[in-house]
Design a protein around this motif. Structure first.
Motif, PDB file in Angstrom:
ATOM      1  N   PRO A 178       0.806  -1.225   0.000  1.00  0.00           N
ATOM      2  CA  PRO A 178       0.000   0.000   0.000  1.00  0.00           C
ATOM      3  C   PRO A 178       0.835   1.270   0.000  1.00  0.00           C
ATOM      4  O   PRO A 178       1.983   1.282   0.446  1.00  0.00           O
ATOM      5  N   ARG A 179       0.236   2.340  -0.472  1.00  0.00           N
ATOM      6  CA  ARG A 179       0.804   3.675  -0.295  1.00  0.00           C
ATOM      7  C   ARG A 179       0.515   4.110   1.139  1.00  0.00           C
ATOM      8  O   ARG A 179      -0.639   4.117   1.579  1.00  0.00           O
ATOM      9  N   LEU A 180       1.535   4.484   1.873  1.00  0.00           N
ATOM     10  CA  LEU A 180       1.360   4.919   3.249  1.00  0.00           C
ATOM     11  C   LEU A 180       1.220   6.432   3.355  1.00  0.00           C
ATOM     12  O   LEU A 180       0.703   6.935   4.359  1.00  0.00           O
ATOM     13  N   ASP A 181       1.668   7.148   2.336  1.00  0.00           N
ATOM     14  CA  ASP A 181       1.614   8.615   2.402  1.00  0.00           C
ATOM     15  C   ASP A 181       0.195   9.156   2.280  1.00  0.00           C
ATOM     16  O   ASP A 181      -0.027  10.357   2.459  1.00  0.00           O
ATOM     17  N   LEU A 182      -0.769   8.286   1.986  1.00  0.00           N
ATOM     18  CA  LEU A 182      -2.166   8.703   1.927  1.00  0.00           C
ATOM     19  C   LEU A 182      -2.844   8.644   3.293  1.00  0.00           C
ATOM     20  O   LEU A 182      -3.950   9.171   3.463  1.00  0.00           O
ATOM     21  N   LEU A 183      -2.193   8.007   4.247  1.00  0.00           N
ATOM     22  CA  LEU A 183      -2.821   7.669   5.523  1.00  0.00           C
ATOM     23  C   LEU A 183      -2.231   8.495   6.653  1.00  0.00           C
ATOM     24  O   LEU A 183      -1.082   8.933   6.595  1.00  0.00           O
ATOM     25  N   LEU A 201      -1.779   4.625  10.830  1.00  0.00           N
ATOM     26  CA  LEU A 201      -0.665   3.715  10.569  1.00  0.00           C
ATOM     27  C   LEU A 201      -0.162   3.066  11.858  1.00  0.00           C
ATOM     28  O   LEU A 201       0.112   1.859  11.893  1.00  0.00           O
ATOM     29  N   GLU A 202      -0.043   3.836  12.918  1.00  0.00           N
ATOM     30  CA  GLU A 202       0.428   3.268  14.178  1.00  0.00           C
ATOM     31  C   GLU A 202      -0.557   2.219  14.698  1.00  0.00           C
ATOM     32  O   GLU A 202      -0.144   1.155  15.181  1.00  0.00           O
ATOM     33  N   ALA A 203      -1.843   2.486  14.568  1.00  0.00           N
ATOM     34  CA  ALA A 203      -2.845   1.515  15.011  1.00  0.00           C
ATOM     35  C   ALA A 203      -2.740   0.216  14.221  1.00  0.00           C
ATOM     36  O   ALA A 203      -2.882  -0.890  14.774  1.00  0.00           O
ATOM     37  N   GLN A 204      -2.481   0.327  12.918  1.00  0.00           N
ATOM     38  CA  GLN A 204      -2.351  -0.879  12.102  1.00  0.00           C
ATOM     39  C   GLN A 204      -1.081  -1.654  12.441  1.00  0.00           C
ATOM     40  O   GLN A 204      -1.076  -2.891  12.452  1.00  0.00           O
ATOM     41  N   LEU A 205      -0.001  -0.945  12.721  1.00  0.00           N
ATOM     42  CA  LEU A 205       1.230  -1.621  13.128  1.00  0.00           C
ATOM     43  C   LEU A 205       1.009  -2.412  14.414  1.00  0.00           C
ATOM     44  O   LEU A 205       1.483  -3.548  14.555  1.00  0.00           O
ATOM     45  N   GLN A 206       0.287  -1.828  15.349  1.00  0.00           N
ATOM     46  CA  GLN A 206      -0.020  -2.537  16.596  1.00  0.00           C
ATOM     47  C   GLN A 206      -0.935  -3.733  16.326  1.00  0.00           C
ATOM     48  O   GLN A 206      -0.801  -4.786  16.962  1.00  0.00           O
ATOM     49  N   LEU A 211       7.505   2.379  16.770  1.00  0.00           N
ATOM     50  CA  LEU A 211       6.383   2.273  15.843  1.00  0.00           C
ATOM     51  C   LEU A 211       5.722   3.629  15.578  1.00  0.00           C
ATOM     52  O   LEU A 211       5.373   3.944  14.441  1.00  0.00           O
ATOM     53  N   SER A 212       5.535   4.422  16.626  1.00  0.00           N
ATOM     54  CA  SER A 212       4.918   5.734  16.448  1.00  0.00           C
ATOM     55  C   SER A 212       5.776   6.609  15.536  1.00  0.00           C
ATOM     56  O   SER A 212       5.265   7.288  14.633  1.00  0.00           O
ATOM     57  N   GLU A 213       7.068   6.588  15.757  1.00  0.00           N
ATOM     58  CA  GLU A 213       8.000   7.367  14.936  1.00  0.00           C
ATOM     59  C   GLU A 213       7.969   6.907  13.481  1.00  0.00           C
ATOM     60  O   GLU A 213       7.977   7.726  12.552  1.00  0.00           O
ATOM     61  N   LEU A 214       7.924   5.586  13.274  1.00  0.00           N
ATOM     62  CA  LEU A 214       7.870   5.046  11.917  1.00  0.00           C
ATOM     63  C   LEU A 214       6.572   5.441  11.221  1.00  0.00           C
ATOM     64  O   LEU A 214       6.567   5.769  10.024  1.00  0.00           O
ATOM     65  N   ALA A 215       5.463   5.391  11.962  1.00  0.00           N
ATOM     66  CA  ALA A 215       4.175   5.771  11.387  1.00  0.00           C
ATOM     67  C   ALA A 215       4.205   7.215  10.906  1.00  0.00           C
ATOM     68  O   ALA A 215       3.740   7.533   9.795  1.00  0.00           O
ATOM     69  N   THR A 216       4.755   8.092  11.716  1.00  0.00           N
ATOM     70  CA  THR A 216       4.851   9.498  11.336  1.00  0.00           C
ATOM     71  C   THR A 216       5.748   9.679  10.121  1.00  0.00           C
ATOM     72  O   THR A 216       5.428  10.423   9.182  1.00  0.00           O
ATOM     73  N   HIS A 217       6.871   8.970  10.116  1.00  0.00           N
ATOM     74  CA  HIS A 217       7.826   9.081   9.007  1.00  0.00           C
ATOM     75  C   HIS A 217       7.181   8.702   7.680  1.00  0.00           C
ATOM     76  O   HIS A 217       7.293   9.445   6.686  1.00  0.00           O
TER      77      HIS A 217
END
Length: 333
Positions: A187-192, A197-202, A226-232
């Motif tokens: 998936p494209r993550l820059d749309l989310l 994203l953090e919720a999905q990683l968890q 995970l939070s940092e990665l989601a933001t990135h």
């Protein structure tokens, strides 16, 4: 006749006594250094081959495996989950690999004599007493086929170079080996949003959202990152390619489906369309990759994803053609 029965009973009792002694007294040497008794390896390997042949899906079930994006997705997973035992193509087996009993074959040897449907069964189910695990998530045939696509490319000596991670690799580099570089089902993550994203990683980490590839990925990075990665990744442009543009007819059909609803199930756009205040109830689907959307809708329809009853209800009656049309519509929206 009575003497024969008594003899058989005595032999059975002796065999049972011997088995109990082996188990209870530890008489069998389980050392990997000692290896198997003569002939045992041949019996086990022959049983292995025949068992796979009997249980593998038919060759008619094998999808197209020459898609570069599918191969790249499988390669990304193989690089982290499989290389420690089977190595990379052209790579010499490590001393640890060579010391294992049975020794895991180097990847070119491992895939040399198997058909694609047989490789699928092996990757999905693993092999007892070899250290080869089964796929970490049930119902994710799409992910297993991605790995098989990579293995078939190894057979044909056209496999892409693996991006092997080192001890000093940053989590962002690891995740970016798929996200931002591979299209198709990724998936494209820059749309989310970062929060989504953090919720999905968890969810991947806990198994709530089943995925063998993402379970491997999310447990390979520190949870506190995970939070940092989601933001990135929410803020990083995705430059990977996408599927060819769908026909206008398919997009029109998808739009009609997306605007339909029932008394029990709202329209797709009720949750995934933008409201007057600019917010959405569900994740953004506009501009998402068709391949990813098709896989996700199929997983919802088939009940592999079950953590949102409303999404399952919305997707459960969709045909494969409906899913293709909806994916085309949202990818173009």
């Amino acid at each position: 006749m009575r003497a024969v029965l008594l003899t058989m009973a005595a032999l059975a009792a002796l065999g049972l006594t011997g088995a109990v002694a082996v188990v209870a007294l530890g008489l069998y040497n389980v050392s990997a250094v000692a290896g198997h008794l003569p002939g045992v390896s041949w019996v086990l390997h022959t049983t292995f081959r025949n068992s796979v042949w009997l249980r593998a899906p038919s060759e008619e079930e094998v999808p197209e495996l020459d898609d570069a994006e599918l191969i790249a997705l499988g390669a990304g997973h193989y690089a982290t989950a499989c290389v420690p035992c089977h190595g990379a193509p052209g790579q010499e087996a490590s001393a640890t690999m060579q010391a294992m009993v049975p020794e895991p074959p180097q990847i070119e040897e491992a895939v040399a004599h198997w058909e694609a449907n047989e490789l699928f069964w092996i990757v999905e189910n693993g092999i007892k007493m070899t250290g080869m695990p089964g796929w970490p998530a049930e119902g994710r045939d799409d992910e297993v086929w991605a790995v098989v696509a990579y293995l078939v490319s190894v057979q044909g000596e056209v496999a892409p170079e693996l991006e092997l991670q080192t001890g000093g690799s940053e989590p962002e580099e690891y995740c970016a080996s798929c996200h931002g570089e591979v299209g198709g089902q990724v998936p494209r993550l820059d749309l989310l949003s970062a929060e989504y994203l953090e919720a999905q990683l968890q969810a991947y980490r806990s198994g709530k959202r089943p995925s063998g590839i993402m379970a491997q990925a999310v447990t390979s990075v520190p949870e506190e990152r995970l939070s940092e990665l989601a933001t990135h990744f929410a803020e990083t442009a995705d430059e990977a390619g996408d599927a060819p543009v769908a026909s206008a007819e398919l997009v029109v059909k998808g739009e009609a489906l997306a605007r339909e609803g029932t008394r029990d199930v709202p329209t797709c756009l009720a949750c995934h369309g933008e409201r007057e205040d600019g917010r959405r109830k569900g994740p953004v689907l506009d501009g998402q990759r068709r391949g990813f959307l098709e896989v996700q809708l199929t997983l919802w329809r088939d009940g592999v994803y079950a953590y949102d009853p409303l999404m399952h209800a919305a997707a459960r009656d969709l045909s494969n053609e409906d899913i293709e049309a909806l994916a085309a519509y949202f990818a173009r929206r």
